[in-house]
Design a protein around this motif. Structure first.
Motif, short mmCIF file in Angstrom:
data_model
loop_
_atom_site.label_atom_id
_atom_site.label_comp_id
_atom_site.label_asym_id
_atom_site.label_seq_id
_atom_site.Cartn_x
_atom_site.Cartn_y
_atom_site.Cartn_z
N UNK A 1 0.83 -1.21 0.00
CA UNK A 1 0.00 0.00 0.00
C UNK A 1 0.86 1.26 0.00
N UNK A 2 1.94 1.24 0.78
CA UNK A 2 2.84 2.38 0.82
C UNK A 2 3.42 2.66 -0.57
N UNK A 3 3.90 1.61 -1.23
CA UNK A 3 4.50 1.79 -2.56
C UNK A 3 3.47 2.23 -3.60
N UNK A 4 2.24 1.72 -3.50
CA UNK A 4 1.18 2.17 -4.42
C UNK A 4 0.96 3.67 -4.30
N UNK A 5 0.86 4.12 -3.06
CA UNK A 5 0.63 5.55 -2.83
C UNK A 5 1.83 6.38 -3.27
N UNK A 6 3.01 5.90 -2.96
CA UNK A 6 4.23 6.61 -3.35
C UNK A 6 4.34 6.70 -4.87
N UNK A 7 4.07 5.59 -5.55
CA UNK A 7 4.16 5.57 -7.00
C UNK A 7 3.16 6.56 -7.62
N UNK A 8 1.96 6.60 -7.08
CA UNK A 8 0.94 7.53 -7.58
C UNK A 8 1.39 8.97 -7.40
N UNK A 9 1.91 9.28 -6.23
CA UNK A 9 2.39 10.64 -5.97
C UNK A 9 3.52 11.03 -6.92
N UNK A 10 4.47 10.13 -7.09
CA UNK A 10 5.61 10.40 -7.97
C UNK A 10 5.12 10.58 -9.41
N UNK A 11 4.25 9.70 -9.85
CA UNK A 11 3.76 9.76 -11.23
C UNK A 11 3.00 11.06 -11.49
N UNK A 12 2.21 11.49 -10.52
CA UNK A 12 1.46 12.73 -10.70
C UNK A 12 2.38 13.95 -10.70
N UNK A 13 3.44 13.87 -9.91
CA UNK A 13 4.36 14.99 -9.78
C UNK A 13 5.41 15.03 -10.89
N UNK A 14 5.99 13.87 -11.21
CA UNK A 14 7.13 13.82 -12.13
C UNK A 14 6.84 13.11 -13.44
#
Length: 52
Positions: A5-18
């Motif tokens: 779950x942590x990595x899913x959220x992190x990946x989403x944040x990174x993808x939206x930002x970068x």
């Protein structure tokens, strides 16, 4: 499951930002894939043990 779950959220944040194809998003996605594969493998192993 917490790490997944942590990595899913992190990946989403990174993808939206970068962006989805940023090196950081790809690296996080690959780490998530490895964990998901391991989780599925463990689930299968446990299911087979229950059948026996």
């Amino acid at each position: 499951m917490n790490r997944i779950e942590f990595l899913r959220n992190k990946m989403t944040e990174i993808a939206m930002d970068k962006g989805f194809t940023s090196p950081e998003a790809i690296k996080t996605s690959q780490e998530l894939d490895k964990l998901l594969n391991l989780y599925e493998s463990m689930k299968q192993t446990n299911s087979q043990k229950e059948v026996r």
